[in-house]
Design an enzyme around this catalytic site. Structure first.
Site, PDB file in Angstrom:
ATOM      1  N   GLU A 137       1.799  73.557 -35.861  1.00 35.75           N
ATOM      2  CA  GLU A 137       1.336  74.455 -34.583  1.00 35.75           C
ATOM      3  C   GLU A 137       0.828  75.899 -34.857  1.00 35.75           C
ATOM      4  O   GLU A 137       1.518  76.867 -34.199  1.00 35.75           O
ATOM      5  CB  GLU A 137       2.591  74.232 -33.573  1.00 35.75           C
ATOM      6  CG  GLU A 137       2.968  72.932 -33.157  1.00 35.75           C
ATOM      7  CD  GLU A 137       4.056  72.775 -32.325  1.00 35.75           C
ATOM      8  OE1 GLU A 137       4.579  73.374 -31.769  1.00 35.75           O
ATOM      9  OE2 GLU A 137       4.481  71.494 -32.100  1.00 35.75           O
ATOM     10  N   ASN A 179      -0.364  70.086 -38.944  1.00 36.18           N
ATOM     11  CA  ASN A 179      -0.022  69.110 -37.920  1.00 36.18           C
ATOM     12  C   ASN A 179      -0.005  70.156 -36.724  1.00 36.18           C
ATOM     13  O   ASN A 179       0.428  71.495 -36.452  1.00 36.18           O
ATOM     14  CB  ASN A 179       1.527  68.696 -38.103  1.00 36.18           C
ATOM     15  CG  ASN A 179       1.925  67.603 -36.984  1.00 36.18           C
ATOM     16  OD1 ASN A 179       1.161  66.551 -36.646  1.00 36.18           O
ATOM     17  ND2 ASN A 179       3.098  67.955 -36.418  1.00 36.18           N
ATOM     18  N   HIS A 215       1.033  64.084 -28.008  1.00 38.55           N
ATOM     19  CA  HIS A 215       1.943  64.213 -26.883  1.00 38.55           C
ATOM     20  C   HIS A 215       1.405  64.151 -25.474  1.00 38.55           C
ATOM     21  O   HIS A 215       0.267  65.146 -25.251  1.00 38.55           O
ATOM     22  CB  HIS A 215       2.681  65.425 -26.723  1.00 38.55           C
ATOM     23  CG  HIS A 215       3.872  65.522 -27.828  1.00 38.55           C
ATOM     24  ND1 HIS A 215       4.934  64.580 -27.992  1.00 38.55           N
ATOM     25  CD2 HIS A 215       4.040  66.357 -29.082  1.00 38.55           C
ATOM     26  CE1 HIS A 215       5.646  64.860 -29.099  1.00 38.55           C
ATOM     27  NE2 HIS A 215       4.997  65.836 -29.667  1.00 38.55           N
ATOM     28  N   GLU A 242       3.123  62.350 -33.467  1.00 37.98           N
ATOM     29  CA  GLU A 242       4.420  62.417 -32.472  1.00 37.98           C
ATOM     30  C   GLU A 242       3.895  61.693 -31.115  1.00 37.98           C
ATOM     31  O   GLU A 242       4.098  62.343 -30.134  1.00 37.98           O
ATOM     32  CB  GLU A 242       4.568  63.912 -32.346  1.00 37.98           C
ATOM     33  CG  GLU A 242       4.806  64.649 -33.638  1.00 37.98           C
ATOM     34  CD  GLU A 242       5.300  66.168 -33.115  1.00 37.98           C
ATOM     35  OE1 GLU A 242       5.424  66.439 -31.991  1.00 37.98           O
ATOM     36  OE2 GLU A 242       5.125  66.824 -34.341  1.00 37.98           O
ATOM     37  N   ASP A 244       3.613  60.258 -27.869  1.00 41.36           N
ATOM     38  CA  ASP A 244       4.729  59.535 -26.514  1.00 41.36           C
ATOM     39  C   ASP A 244       3.671  59.878 -25.217  1.00 41.36           C
ATOM     40  O   ASP A 244       2.841  60.813 -25.379  1.00 41.36           O
ATOM     41  CB  ASP A 244       5.662  60.514 -26.495  1.00 41.36           C
ATOM     42  CG  ASP A 244       5.832  61.888 -26.593  1.00 41.36           C
ATOM     43  OD1 ASP A 244       6.897  62.278 -27.031  1.00 41.36           O
ATOM     44  OD2 ASP A 244       4.781  62.319 -26.020  1.00 41.36           O
TER      45      ASP A 244
HETATM   46  O1  G3I Z   1      21.857  71.137 -32.062  1.00 40.87           O
HETATM   47  C1  G3I Z   1      22.099  71.924 -30.766  1.00 40.87           C
HETATM   48  C2  G3I Z   1      23.395  71.742 -30.420  1.00 40.87           C
HETATM   49  O2  G3I Z   1      24.273  72.176 -31.262  1.00 40.87           O
HETATM   50  C3  G3I Z   1      23.599  72.687 -28.827  1.00 40.87           C
HETATM   51  O3  G3I Z   1      24.797  72.428 -28.395  1.00 40.87           O
HETATM   52  C4  G3I Z   1      22.418  72.043 -27.851  1.00 40.87           C
HETATM   53  C5  G3I Z   1      22.673  72.786 -26.727  1.00 40.87           C
HETATM   54  O4  G3I Z   1      21.825  74.258 -26.866  1.00 40.87           O
HETATM   55  O5  G3I Z   1      21.379  72.266 -28.752  1.00 40.87           O
HETATM   56  C6  G3I Z   1      20.914  71.550 -29.903  1.00 40.87           C
HETATM   57  O6  G3I Z   1      19.705  72.022 -30.362  1.00 40.87           O
HETATM   58  C7  G3I Z   1      18.790  71.202 -29.639  1.00 40.87           C
HETATM   59  C8  G3I Z   1      17.758  70.360 -30.490  1.00 40.87           C
HETATM   60  O7  G3I Z   1      16.796  69.896 -29.929  1.00 40.87           O
HETATM   61  C9  G3I Z   1      18.742  69.186 -31.156  1.00 40.87           C
HETATM   62  O8  G3I Z   1      18.979  68.217 -29.917  1.00 40.87           O
HETATM   63  C10 G3I Z   1      17.588  72.519 -29.323  1.00 40.87           C
HETATM   64  O9  G3I Z   1      18.513  73.196 -28.354  1.00 40.87           O
HETATM   65  C11 G3I Z   1      16.564  71.925 -28.709  1.00 40.87           C
HETATM   66  O10 G3I Z   1      15.526  73.008 -28.275  1.00 40.87           O
HETATM   67  C12 G3I Z   1      15.668  71.195 -29.659  1.00 40.87           C
HETATM   68  O11 G3I Z   1      14.808  70.486 -29.040  1.00 40.87           O
HETATM   69  C13 G3I Z   1      13.786  70.063 -30.055  1.00 40.87           C
HETATM   70  C14 G3I Z   1      12.323  70.714 -30.045  1.00 40.87           C
HETATM   71  O12 G3I Z   1      11.591  70.068 -30.726  1.00 40.87           O
HETATM   72  C15 G3I Z   1      12.548  72.259 -30.196  1.00 40.87           C
HETATM   73  O13 G3I Z   1      11.232  72.881 -29.693  1.00 40.87           O
HETATM   74  C16 G3I Z   1      13.355  68.578 -29.746  1.00 40.87           C
HETATM   75  O14 G3I Z   1      14.697  67.737 -29.890  1.00 40.87           O
HETATM   76  C17 G3I Z   1      12.620  68.057 -30.671  1.00 40.87           C
HETATM   77  O15 G3I Z   1      12.002  66.591 -30.210  1.00 40.87           O
HETATM   78  C18 G3I Z   1      11.064  68.838 -30.337  1.00 40.87           C
HETATM   79  O16 G3I Z   1      10.147  68.375 -31.397  1.00 40.87           O
HETATM   80  C19 G3I Z   1       8.826  68.934 -31.240  1.00 40.87           C
HETATM   81  C20 G3I Z   1       8.509  68.846 -32.828  1.00 40.87           C
HETATM   82  O17 G3I Z   1       9.456  69.179 -33.644  1.00 40.87           O
HETATM   83  C21 G3I Z   1       7.171  69.511 -32.754  1.00 40.87           C
HETATM   84  N1  G3I Z   1       5.926  69.169 -31.985  1.00 40.87           N
HETATM   85  C22 G3I Z   1       6.618  69.055 -30.571  1.00 40.87           C
HETATM   86  C23 G3I Z   1       7.839  68.380 -30.374  1.00 40.87           C
HETATM   87  C24 G3I Z   1       8.191  68.652 -28.920  1.00 40.87           C
HETATM   88  O18 G3I Z   1       8.634  69.968 -28.615  1.00 40.87           O
END
Ligand code: G3I
Length: 327
Positions: A137, A179, A215, A242, A244
């Site tokens: 990105e 990507n 996405h 990715e 969905d």
């Molecule tokens: O691990 C922490 C946890 O300790 C905490 O309690 C909780 C609440 O704050 O947050 C947890 O971290 C979260 C993490 O996912 C793991 O669940 C983050 O807040 C959350 O922002 C993060 O979101 C991820 C997101 O990328 C971040 O932008 C999504 O799971 C993930 O599916 C998403 O994946 C991205 C790809 O990497 C790149 N392309 C877009 C895609 C969707 O955004």
């Protein structure tokens, strides 16, 4: 009456003999906690990618202190179950460690930190990760300008070439991928991405493939096959990385059918456009980023919250069974 003894082949049983990777993003903790999730992932997919475990922030919460537990769990699970692994992702503007993103390092120090991070992570899994999302990105959400990210601010646009060169040095066998989202159709952002990767490749940067995240909502990207073709003509493999297809909630039967049609069209387009990597961002609605990031949206994946196959799964299965003429 005899019970049917025809065991339905899984997606991976249909895909693997065709040299096709059908994969999903996986979460290490869910893998540990949820036996149904674990079983389904191993049964249906021949490739996995770490949803979060290999990102800079989750891996390296403090300088020089790596926590590889989750990443190791996923790589070990893939090895045990004969699955290939996508590495995601080496350079991204999100999920950076606080000590770096809000640190006071000089540009030279940031360059050394990124080089060491790539060497550490790619080196650890050398030979066990088939392909890496090296840069993720790099363009503005709607393109065509480069995103004014932490990396661009600190290092300038050279960071892209450096990242690919460092990753290649750390694992020469890995396929290296640029990507991004929003580059699936014919638009200003995909044109800018094509120009960028073409320029890097011409300069001798080891960049092998482009990942289209996919996405989407239940409508096909504009002129998708034409866009894939122009990246391939420029010498790049193309992957759907990715996938969905998010739906308005509560989900309606008609929307599930529409979603199935989109999954069918995406996989058919992939298989007839020379793509051999089709990775979804998760596989069950029980664990998806969509409802957390898009209020009122969800049900984006081929299995429902009870791990039951949806019409989208049947669509994917049908395409792999008919195996359209591969390019
Ligand atoms: O691990 C922490 C946890 O300790 C905490 O309690 C909780 C609440 O704050 O947050 C947890 O971290 C979260 C993490 O996912 C793991 O669940 C983050 O807040 C959350 O922002 C993060 O979101 C991820 C997101 O990328 C971040 O932008 C999504 O799971 C993930 O599916 C998403 O994946 C991205 C790809 O990497 C790149 N392309 C877009 C895609 C969707 O955004």
């Amino acid at each position: 009456m005899h019970a049917s003894n025809t065991v339905t082949a899984s997606l991976r049983q249909l895909a693997t003999p065709q040299g096709f990777f059908i994969g999903a993003a996986a979460d290490a903790q869910t893998l540990r906690d949820d036996a149904g999730y674990r079983t389904l992932l191993a049964r249906e997919f021949n490739m996995l990618v770490a949803e979060n475990a290999m990102k800079f922030g989750p891996l390296c919460p403090q300088p020089d202190q790596y926590d590889f537990a989750n990443a190791d769990t996923l790589v070990a699970f893939a090895a045990t179950n004969g699955m290939q692994v996508r590495g995601h992702t080496l350079v991204w503007h999100q999920q950076l460690p606080q000590w770096l993103e809000h640190g006071t390092q000089t540009p030279a120090q940031v360059k050394a930190i990124l080089k060491k991070h790539i060497q550490t992570l790619v080196g650890r899994y050398r030979g066990r990760i088939a392909m890496w999302d090296v840069v993720n990105e790099a363009f503005d959400d709607n393109g065509p300008a480069l995103r004014d990210s932490f990396w661009l601010k600190k290092l300038g646009p050279e960071y892209l070439a450096w990242a690919f060169q460092w990753a290649h040095a750390a694992d020469p066998a890995a396929q290296l991928v640029y990507n991004d989202f929003g580059i699936e159709g014919m638009n200003a952002k995909s044109a800018a991405a094509l120009a960028l990767v073409t320029r890097l490749k011409a300069a001798g940067v080891p960049i092998h493939a482009v990942g289209m995240q996919m996405h989407i909502t239940p409508e096909m990207p504009v002129r998708l096959a034409e866009n894939i073709a122009r990246f391939r003509k420029a010498g790049f493999a193309v992957q759907f990385t990715e996938v969905d297809v998010q739906l308005p909630m509560p989900v309606q039967p008609a929307a599930l059918a529409q979603q199935a049609d989109i999954y069918r069209a995406l996989l058919e387009t992939a298989m007839t456009s020379g793509i051999n990597t089709f990775v979804m961002w998760g596989f069950t609605d029980r664990h998806s980023w969509v409802p957390h990031f898009f209020k009122g949206k969800g049900a984006a994946l081929p299995f429902d919250e009870q791990l039951q196959p949806k019409p989208a799964y049947a669509a994917l299965h049908a395409v792999l069974t008919q195996s359209p003429s591969r390019q």
